[in-house]
Design a protein around this motif. Structure first.
Motif: not given
Length: 990
Positions: A770-774, A807-813, A880-891, A916-917
């Motif tokens: 689901a995350t990859a699809t989103a 694109k960086a988030i997609r590569l991360l997932v 705020v969304c950028s900060h949240e994405i960075a925190a979620s990526t670190a988690q 990169a994210v």
């Protein structure tokens, strides 16, 4: 020309040897010519005698010495020659004549200046034997030289120490002895400088010893320790010499052995005095201090005693010492200092130096034979008259008179002391004899008592036998009397007389009794009757005698029995009295010990309770400590601490009940109290830390419950510290607040996922898909949005940065999914994928939560970008969304890193994607802020047409607006602070 010497005198040039002082020896005579020789003796102060040879030698020596200077210079010259002859490298003992001359020189110059002026020039570091003989001569000079020698030696302590240290570092046999000897000399100098009452020869009277020790026990104690150290140095030197020397007789007679043994004569003299003084001081210490305090002193004395006794015994067996010194014998065992009367048994060891025979001497080189005295030089008194006084002077020096009087007094006191000792020994012998006599008399009385008891039994037995014999005799006598007065017919016929009278019954004819036979039978009967009567009388008298003896023995036995019974009664009374006193004393002691035990146990309990009270007070103080606000804890840990504290309350109740039953043992209560205080304080502290992450109402209730728990615990500890309230203490009152803390902790625990363990594996795959699809959908939408024509270049830049971020988030997932598969394959082993996720459920839940957060953040970012493009959104939403994405990526990276191999290539790529994210998110934030600054319209305020009243009104409205915004900002901040705990709680619930 030198005039010839008188006939019979020793000519100074006859042997061609250097001439000088011939002989120095101690003597008690004065100004008396030596019989049969040409020697004259002159007594000098301190009892030393100068022997000068005849007139010829004296005059020649005098005239030649006058050319060299005064008499004092001549003495220095004598001393220098003696030093050179005494201290040399020959392995032979120092000659006594050379040592005596050096000692005599110190008395005449009243110090050792000359000795040290020549001694410091000796090449001592070059020869160990030379250093050894130097130490020997210095020891003799210290003992017998002038008292000022000690001060001169003090100024050269560094020289002595340097020589000892030098040879102590070298592996030389004599060098090791020199090292030990120098330590002895330094100890000797330091001791006599500190205690000037003791001369260097260590010979003082007991009165001086008592005066030096004084009455202060600290001074006596310190003086004893110093004498022990002194004795240790002496014994260490003797042991070092014997260790290097074979104790065979042949070795002790060789010059090499005698060179080592010679200094031990002074050691023996020192040790005899030190032993006597230490015995005196030890008895004095035992009279002032308890025996336990002086156990170390006694052990050290016993060790020194056995070493000294062994040293004296070994030295006595050597022929070398037998002709030079008389060594005393020490007793078999050390004195018993615990018995004060043992001091009277102590005998001072006395060392005797036998009087020496005159030695063959070498004339000293004190004259010059090449030149004679100058003509016309006036002839004055002899050199010895000028230097040492008149040779035959009849006047005595005051010091000599004092010395002689003191010697006489000492001899008289010694005689009186010997008399007193003999009297005491006789008195002790008499007392011992009396004791032995009384003991023998007591033993004799006991034997007599036993003998009397035996005699009593024998007399009783004999009396019974006599009475039986008497009865038998009386019965026989009655039968005899009856038979003689009226014999029965049958008896008459059967008797010989009847047969004679009546004839033979079988023949039937009677016979007439013959008259002679009847008279003969009557006389026999009369004689037998008389004999029986006499025997009866003798038996009666014997019986009376035996009765009298028996009565006397019985009286004696009764007296002995009475005395014995009285003694037994007295002994029984004394025993009963002593037993009663002992029982009373034991009872009192037992009561005292019991009371002390109870007090000590309660003191231990009180100290433990006080310490526990301080621990709990510190824990309660943490509830209001602002520095503790940053400390956090989990509800799970709080529950475990509260449960452990409840178990400690149960142990505390049990220990309190046991202590109330038996107050002589508080160990169980003390142990339970210690554990309870620690666990209760830990529960309170962790309760406060848990409340910092809890919602407001549960947090307040948790803090209040912790306060109540601390108050109950402190009240309990206060009751345990007082005897009156000890039995009123109720540990169960602390149980209720602890149970409240436990319940609140369970309520605050995060709720588990509402899925079964076997469904976790499918949920992980589902959420990752689901995350990859989103993410793919978000990338597609952001690309569509960025492709819209006619956008401002600022918005286009923001959309480009958002596209790069997607694109960086997609590569991360994608990388995270690959790493996830690697983790499952490497960690599951033979288990299935679902079983692996079920086994690691907590990790799986964290991974699912991180995946959801990443997908949600990407979706929100796309929606915010759409609104910004349509001018319906805010740039702050993008930030705020950028900060949240960075925190979620670190988690997500952290959740993947927990189970991944640190050398995994997928993990390295995942970390690169995470960086990169973060970089792309930073670009989104930067472009958003830049666009916000450039697109937002900034109104330019025109105040030119406004009056003063309108300006003032606008200022007030602006201030009101600022205050409203500040209030709104503060409220939003408070709300923001409350959101994270609720968010975590919501996540746990979901």
């Amino acid at each position: 020309m030198v005039p010839p010497a008188p006939a019979g005198a020793f000519h100074p040039l006859a042997s061609g040897q250097p001439q000088g002082l011939s002989h120095l020896c101690p003597s008690e005579s004065q100004a008396a010519p030596h019989p049969g020789t040409g020697w004259n003796k002159v007594q000098t102060p301190r009892g030393w005698e100068v022997a000068a040879q005849g007139l010829g030698c004296g005059l020649v020596g005098f005239f030649q010495c006058r050319r060299g200077g005064s008499g004092l210079n001549a003495v220095k010259r004598f001393t220098a020659i003696s030093i050179s002859k005494a201290i040399n490298t020959q392995e032979a003992p120092v000659k006594e004549k050379h040592a005596r001359r050096i000692i005599l020189g110190t008395h005449h110059e009243k110090g050792a200046f000359t000795f040290w002026s020549y001694a410091i020039g000796l090449p001592l570091p070059s020869s160990a034997i030379l250093s050894w003989k130097f130490c020997h001569v210095l020891h003799k000079v210290l003992r017998d030289g002038h008292p000022n020698v000690l001060q001169d030696c003090q100024r050269h302590r560094s020289n002595i120490r340097e020589i000892g240290d030098l040879w102590g570092h070298l592996h030389d046999r004599y060098g090791q002895l020199v090292n030990v000897y120098t330590k002895l000399l330094l100890t000797k100098i330091a001791f006599h400088l500190k205690h000037p009452q003791f001369p260097a020869g260590l010979e003082v009277t007991d009165e001086v010893l008592e005066k030096t020790a004084g009455t202060d026990v600290n001074n006596i104690f310190q003086l004893t320790v110093e004498m022990f150290d002194y004795m240790d140095c002496e014994l260490r030197l003797s042991e070092s010499v014997f260790r290097q020397l074979n104790t065979a007789i042949a070795v002790s007679q060789m010059s090499s052995g005698q060179c080592r043994l010679a200094p031990l004569i002074q050691v023996i003299q020192d040790c005899s005095h030190l032993y006597h003084y230490t015995v005196k001081l030890m008895f004095k210490l035992h009279a002032c201090l308890p025996a336990d305090t002086l156990q170390g002193h006694r052990d050290r004395f016993h060790e020194q005693f056995h070493s000294l006794r062994n040293f004296f015994r070994r030295a006595s067996d050597m022929l070398y010492f037998k002709r030079l010194i008389q060594i005393p014998r020490l007793p078999e065992g050390p004195p018993n200092f615990l018995r004060a009367s043992a001091l009277a048994e102590h005998i001072k060891p006395v060392v005797v130096i036998p009087e020496e025979a005159p030695e063959d001497e070498e004339p000293e080189n004190l004259i010059e034979i090449s030149t004679g005295p100058p003509a016309g030089e006036p002839v004055v008194a002899d050199l010895f008259d000028q230097t040492f006084g008149p040779p035959n002077g009849s006047l005595k020096d005051d010091r000599d008179v004092q010395i002689e009087s003191l010697k006489r007094e000492v001899e008289m006191l010694r005689g009186e002391l010997e008399k007193i000792k003999l009297e005491a020994q006789r008195y002790v012998s008499q007392l011992k004899g009396q004791v032995n006599a009384l003991e023998a008399e007591l033993e004799e009385q006991r034997k007599q008592k036993q003998k009397a008891l035996v005699d009593n039994e024998q007399l009783r037995h004999e009396l019974a036998q006599l009475r039986a014999a008497q009865r038998e005799g009386e019965r026989n006598q009655g039968l005899l009397v009856g038979c003689s007065s009226d014999p029965a017919p049958g008896a008459r016929r059967s008797s010989p007389l009847g047969r004679a009278v009546y004839g033979d019954a079988g023949q039937g004819r009677p016979r007439a009794p013959p008259t002679c036979r009847c008279s003969q039978s009557g006389s026999e009967l009369s004689s037998r009757l008389d004999a029986l009567s006499a025997e009866k009388a003798a038996l009666s008298s014997a019986m009376r005698q035996r009765d009298a003896d028996l009565q006397a023995a019985q009286g004696l036995a009764r007296e002995k029995e009475a005395a014995l019974s009285r003694e037994q009664q007295r002994s029984a009374q004394e025993t009963a009295q002593l037993r009663g006193q002992l029982a009373d004393k034991v009872t009192v002691q037992e009561q005292e010990l019991q009371r002390r035990l109870l007090d000590e146990q309660f003191a231990v309990l009180r100290g433990t309770a006080a310490e526990a009270e301080r621990i709990l007070q510190d824990a309660v103080a943490k509830l209001d400590d602002p520095l503790h606000l940053r400390c956090t804890s989990s509800p799970d840990y709080l529950v475990s601490r509260a449960q452990a504290a409840l178990d400690a309350v149960s142990a505390l109740e049990k220990g309190h009940a046991q202590y109330l039953v038996s107050r002589s043992d508080a160990s169980a209560l003390v142990a339970a109290l210690t554990q309870f205080s620690y666990l209760a304080a830990d529960t309170i502290v962790n309760g406060s830390a848990t409340s910092h992450l809890a919602p407001t109402d549960p947090a307040d209730r948790l803090v209040d419950t912790c306060r109540e728990c601390g108050a109950r615990a402190l009240e309990l500890l206060g009751q345990l510290q007082e005897q009156q309230t000890l039995h009123q203490a109720q540990p169960s009152l602390v149980r209720r607040p602890l149970q409240g803390i436990l319940q609140l902790g369970q309520e605050l625990k995060p709720k588990s996922l509402d899925v079964r363990q076997e469904e976790l594996g499918a949920m992980v795959d589902k959420e990752m898909a689901a995350t990859a699809t989103a993410i793919e959908d978000a990338v597609r939408r952001i690309e569509v949005t960025s492709g819209v024509q006619g956008l401002l270049w600022v918005l286009q830049e923001i959309l480009n940065s958002c596209t790069d971020l997607m694109k960086a988030i997609r590569l991360l997932v994608t990388t995270s999914t690959s790493l996830q598969k690697e983790i499952v394959e490497s960690g599951r082993g033979a288990a299935t994928q679902q079983e692996f996720y079920a086994k690691n459920s907590r990790w799986t839940e964290g991974l699912i939560s991180a995946s959801k957060a990443v997908g949600w953040g990407a979706t929100q970012l796309v929606e915010s970008a759409d609104r910004v493009v349509l001018h319906t959104g805010k740039y702050e939403e993008l930030i705020v969304c950028s900060h949240e994405i960075a925190a979620s990526t670190a988690q997500l990276v952290a959740a993947s890193k927990v189970k991944a191999d640190k050398h995994s290539p997928h993990l390295s790529r995942l970390q690169e994607c995470s960086r990169a994210v973060n970089e792309m998110a930073a670009n989104v934030v930067a472009s958003s802020k830049s666009g916000q600054e450039q697109i937002e319209e900034r109104d330019t305020m025109d105040f030119s047409g406004l009056s003063l009243i309108k300006l003032k009104k606008q200022e007030m409205e602006t201030q009101v607006r600022v205050l409203e915004l500040e209030k709104t900002l503060e409220a939003e901040r408070v709300r923001l602070g409350e959101l994270p705990p609720r968010l975590r709680q919501q996540k746990s619930g979901n």
